[in-house]
Motif scaffolding. Structure first.
Motif, PDB file in Angstrom:
ATOM      1  N   ALA A 147      53.039  33.563  42.554  1.00  0.00           N
ATOM      2  CA  ALA A 147      52.119  33.102  41.515  1.00  0.00           C
ATOM      3  C   ALA A 147      50.790  32.619  42.065  1.00  0.00           C
ATOM      4  CB  ALA A 147      52.770  31.979  40.704  1.00  0.00           C
ATOM      5  N   GLY A 148      50.761  32.163  43.313  1.00  0.00           N
ATOM      6  CA  GLY A 148      49.515  31.609  43.819  1.00  0.00           C
ATOM      7  C   GLY A 148      49.519  31.414  45.316  1.00  0.00           C
ATOM      8  N   ARG A 149      48.358  31.010  45.814  1.00  0.00           N
ATOM      9  CA  ARG A 149      48.176  30.667  47.222  1.00  0.00           C
ATOM     10  C   ARG A 149      47.526  29.293  47.287  1.00  0.00           C
ATOM     11  NH1 ARG A 149      48.144  35.457  50.290  1.00  0.00           N
ATOM     12  NH2 ARG A 149      48.132  34.144  52.155  1.00  0.00           N
ATOM     13  N   TYR A 150      47.581  28.665  48.467  1.00  0.00           N
ATOM     14  CA  TYR A 150      47.178  27.266  48.565  1.00  0.00           C
ATOM     15  C   TYR A 150      46.528  27.013  49.916  1.00  0.00           C
ATOM     16  CZ  TYR A 150      51.398  28.334  46.055  1.00  0.00           C
ATOM     17  OH  TYR A 150      52.344  28.995  45.308  1.00  0.00           O
ATOM     18  N   ALA A 151      45.480  26.204  49.932  1.00  0.00           N
ATOM     19  CA  ALA A 151      44.813  25.901  51.188  1.00  0.00           C
ATOM     20  C   ALA A 151      44.013  24.612  51.038  1.00  0.00           C
ATOM     21  CB  ALA A 151      43.882  27.037  51.604  1.00  0.00           C
ATOM     22  N   ILE A 172      35.000  26.342  55.156  1.00  0.00           N
ATOM     23  CA  ILE A 172      35.895  27.423  55.556  1.00  0.00           C
ATOM     24  C   ILE A 172      37.260  27.157  54.937  1.00  0.00           C
ATOM     25  CG2 ILE A 172      37.170  28.399  57.500  1.00  0.00           C
ATOM     26  CD1 ILE A 172      34.699  28.396  59.102  1.00  0.00           C
ATOM     27  N   VAL A 173      37.836  28.194  54.350  1.00  0.00           N
ATOM     28  CA  VAL A 173      39.157  28.098  53.736  1.00  0.00           C
ATOM     29  C   VAL A 173      40.027  29.191  54.342  1.00  0.00           C
ATOM     30  CG1 VAL A 173      40.473  28.152  51.598  1.00  0.00           C
ATOM     31  CG2 VAL A 173      38.141  27.250  51.590  1.00  0.00           C
ATOM     32  N   GLU A 174      41.163  28.807  54.907  1.00  0.00           N
ATOM     33  CA  GLU A 174      42.112  29.757  55.468  1.00  0.00           C
ATOM     34  C   GLU A 174      43.299  29.894  54.519  1.00  0.00           C
ATOM     35  OE1 GLU A 174      43.180  28.266  59.307  1.00  0.00           O
ATOM     36  OE2 GLU A 174      41.572  29.356  60.316  1.00  0.00           O
ATOM     37  N   LEU A 175      43.341  30.991  53.763  1.00  0.00           N
ATOM     38  CA  LEU A 175      44.513  31.229  52.925  1.00  0.00           C
ATOM     39  C   LEU A 175      45.720  31.555  53.794  1.00  0.00           C
ATOM     40  CD1 LEU A 175      43.324  33.188  49.774  1.00  0.00           C
ATOM     41  CD2 LEU A 175      44.191  30.861  49.937  1.00  0.00           C
ATOM     42  N   THR A 181      37.857  32.519  54.142  1.00  0.00           N
ATOM     43  CA  THR A 181      36.682  32.472  53.280  1.00  0.00           C
ATOM     44  C   THR A 181      35.644  31.546  53.890  1.00  0.00           C
ATOM     45  OG1 THR A 181      37.930  32.933  51.255  1.00  0.00           O
ATOM     46  CG2 THR A 181      35.809  31.817  51.007  1.00  0.00           C
ATOM     47  N   ILE A 182      34.412  32.030  53.968  1.00  0.00           N
ATOM     48  CA  ILE A 182      33.289  31.213  54.427  1.00  0.00           C
ATOM     49  C   ILE A 182      32.369  31.007  53.245  1.00  0.00           C
ATOM     50  CG2 ILE A 182      31.347  31.070  56.033  1.00  0.00           C
ATOM     51  CD1 ILE A 182      32.921  33.072  57.805  1.00  0.00           C
ATOM     52  N   ARG A 183      32.158  29.768  52.855  1.00  0.00           N
ATOM     53  CA  ARG A 183      31.291  29.456  51.718  1.00  0.00           C
ATOM     54  C   ARG A 183      29.903  29.051  52.215  1.00  0.00           C
ATOM     55  NH1 ARG A 183      35.749  26.573  48.921  1.00  0.00           N
ATOM     56  NH2 ARG A 183      36.858  28.200  47.775  1.00  0.00           N
ATOM     57  N   PHE A 184      28.919  29.583  51.528  1.00  0.00           N
ATOM     58  CA  PHE A 184      27.537  29.312  51.900  1.00  0.00           C
ATOM     59  C   PHE A 184      26.968  28.208  51.024  1.00  0.00           C
ATOM     60  CE2 PHE A 184      28.474  33.574  53.236  1.00  0.00           C
ATOM     61  CZ  PHE A 184      27.813  33.718  54.445  1.00  0.00           C
ATOM     62  N   PRO A 185      26.311  27.198  51.625  1.00  0.00           N
ATOM     63  CA  PRO A 185      25.799  26.073  50.835  1.00  0.00           C
ATOM     64  C   PRO A 185      24.411  26.325  50.284  1.00  0.00           C
ATOM     65  CG  PRO A 185      25.450  25.644  53.144  1.00  0.00           C
ATOM     66  CD  PRO A 185      26.142  26.991  53.055  1.00  0.00           C
ATOM     67  N   PHE A 186      24.059  27.583  50.067  1.00  0.00           N
ATOM     68  CA  PHE A 186      22.718  27.912  49.622  1.00  0.00           C
ATOM     69  C   PHE A 186      22.781  29.171  48.778  1.00  0.00           C
ATOM     70  CE2 PHE A 186      23.349  28.226  54.256  1.00  0.00           C
ATOM     71  CZ  PHE A 186      23.816  29.517  54.312  1.00  0.00           C
ATOM     72  N   ARG A 187      21.737  29.412  48.010  1.00  0.00           N
ATOM     73  CA  ARG A 187      21.792  30.513  47.048  1.00  0.00           C
ATOM     74  C   ARG A 187      21.337  31.845  47.628  1.00  0.00           C
ATOM     75  NH1 ARG A 187      20.487  26.229  43.447  1.00  0.00           N
ATOM     76  NH2 ARG A 187      22.105  26.009  41.852  1.00  0.00           N
ATOM     77  N   GLU A 188      20.371  31.826  48.518  1.00  0.00           N
ATOM     78  CA  GLU A 188      19.830  33.105  48.957  1.00  0.00           C
ATOM     79  C   GLU A 188      19.832  33.270  50.467  1.00  0.00           C
ATOM     80  OE1 GLU A 188      16.107  34.031  47.163  1.00  0.00           O
ATOM     81  OE2 GLU A 188      16.757  33.490  45.164  1.00  0.00           O
ATOM     82  N   SER A 189      19.366  32.278  51.206  1.00  0.00           N
ATOM     83  CA  SER A 189      19.234  32.431  52.652  1.00  0.00           C
ATOM     84  C   SER A 189      20.599  32.540  53.312  1.00  0.00           C
ATOM     85  CB  SER A 189      18.483  31.231  53.243  1.00  0.00           C
ATOM     86  OG  SER A 189      18.518  31.281  54.662  1.00  0.00           O
ATOM     87  N   THR A 190      20.679  33.380  54.326  1.00  0.00           N
ATOM     88  CA  THR A 190      21.909  33.488  55.107  1.00  0.00           C
ATOM     89  C   THR A 190      21.599  33.273  56.585  1.00  0.00           C
ATOM     90  OG1 THR A 190      21.584  35.892  55.204  1.00  0.00           O
ATOM     91  CG2 THR A 190      23.046  35.055  53.499  1.00  0.00           C
ATOM     92  N   GLN A 191      20.590  32.500  56.873  1.00  0.00           N
ATOM     93  CA  GLN A 191      20.127  32.379  58.253  1.00  0.00           C
ATOM     94  C   GLN A 191      20.634  31.136  58.967  1.00  0.00           C
ATOM     95  OE1 GLN A 191      18.550  35.036  59.484  1.00  0.00           O
ATOM     96  NE2 GLN A 191      19.012  35.797  57.436  1.00  0.00           N
ATOM     97  N   VAL A 283      36.705  37.172  54.951  1.00  0.00           N
ATOM     98  CA  VAL A 283      37.022  37.925  56.155  1.00  0.00           C
ATOM     99  C   VAL A 283      38.513  38.222  56.154  1.00  0.00           C
ATOM    100  CG1 VAL A 283      36.950  37.929  58.685  1.00  0.00           C
ATOM    101  CG2 VAL A 283      35.165  36.710  57.371  1.00  0.00           C
ATOM    102  N   VAL A 284      38.877  39.494  56.210  1.00  0.00           N
ATOM    103  CA  VAL A 284      40.273  39.916  56.228  1.00  0.00           C
ATOM    104  C   VAL A 284      40.534  40.686  57.518  1.00  0.00           C
ATOM    105  CG1 VAL A 284      42.073  41.268  55.086  1.00  0.00           C
ATOM    106  CG2 VAL A 284      40.385  40.012  53.718  1.00  0.00           C
TER     107      VAL A 284
END
Length: 288
Positions: A147-151, A172-175, A181-191, A283-284
């Motif tokens: 039913a689900g995953r948890y992290a 960073i979230v490790e399922l 999963t790497i979450r970005f704290p910004f809307r556009e820049s990836t630098q 990332v998989v």
């Protein structure tokens, strides 16, 4: 006379053996390999105990499997080690499942049900309820599946969300060990990424140097801006993460990138906090 008695005895034993196999054994000793015997028609149905938290297609109900108590105890123990951390619960769902009232998809409904199983030990305000789309072939209607995953979330920086727009530090979230999963704290820049995330990517690159694993990186966005812009932004995020891994020594020829833009949100886009969770790269890692 004696011969006739022996024949009668053998016939009686044969009838007893047939009765045992046909009438008694199916009820007392069901097949525990692939399922259990249905009492009504004798059909073999999937075993609900396969998962700690099983569910069925098109149902928001979440059941307690054989490992439920262990699952719940372990999550609560990990939370009590640091009660400032947040638990993310991802409700699994298939795209064609119906949308329950009050939820954006079936995954959110399952995540809510799972979160309530952890009460009161883990408060609801410490649990983020998210959805996780499954793209493989949907199971049969009577099959039980996870039913689900948890992290628990790893906040990789000391940045605060001072302006309330959902942009705190990158996370960073490790399922599991192969889905990150790497979450970005910004809307556009990836630098720019925090030193914590850079260190994590460096260790991941070292792992890839020592294995023959293949990597797929998928970029995602919130629903701000146009579909076309977000497809490009998701691709830039995926390419950025690949670039950081390659810079740390990961083999570029085993890393592929793609974008899903805004099409696969894991959180609601109706809040700033939800939009922040959707700005991510997944990332998989898979064996070669």
């Amino acid at each position: 006379m004696l011969g006739r008695l022996i024949i009668y005895l053998l016939v009686w034993l044969a009838l007893m053996f047939i009765g045992l196999k046909a009438c008694i054994e199916p009820e007392c000793c069901p097949d525990d390999g692939i399922g259990v015997v249905d009492d009504d028609d004798g059909a073999v149905v999937p075993d609900a105990a396969t998962y700690a938290i099983p569910t069925m297609l098109n149902s928001a109900d979440v059941e307690q499997g054989a490992d439920y108590d262990t699952w719940r105890r372990d999550l609560i123990a990990e939370y009590r080690n640091d009660t400032t951390q947040r638990l993310e619960v991802y409700g699994n769902y298939y795209p064609d499942e119906p949308i329950p009232d009050g939820f954006e998809n079936m995954g959110f409904a399952r995540a809510e049900a799972i979160a309530r199983m952890l009460q009161p030990e883990i408060p609801l305000d410490r649990i983020d309820r998210l959805s996780r789309r499954l793209d493989d072939e949907a199971p049969e209607a009577d099959a039980r599946w996870e039913a689900g995953r948890y992290a628990f979330v790893m906040d990789m920086s000391d940045d605060d969300d001072d302006d309330g727009d959902g942009d705190g530090g990158d996370e960073i979230v490790e399922l599991d060990s192969n889905t990150i999963t790497i979450r970005f704290p910004f809307r556009e820049s990836t630098q720019t990424l925090s030193s914590g995330t850079e260190n994590y990517l460096q260790k991941l690159a070292q792992r890839l140097q020592q294995t023959d694993e293949r990597v797929t990186i998928t970029g995602h966005t919130d629903n701000v801006s146009s579909d076309a812009f977000n497809m490009g932004l998701g691709q830039r995020r995926a390419d950025f993460v690949k670039g950081r891994l390659v810079a740390y020594g990961a083999p570029a020829n085993r890393i592929s990138t793609r974008s899903e833009g805004e099409s696969n949100p894991e959180a609601t886009n109706s809040t700033s906090a939800g939009r922040a969770k959707n700005r991510r790269a997944v990332v998989v890692l898979q064996p070669n």
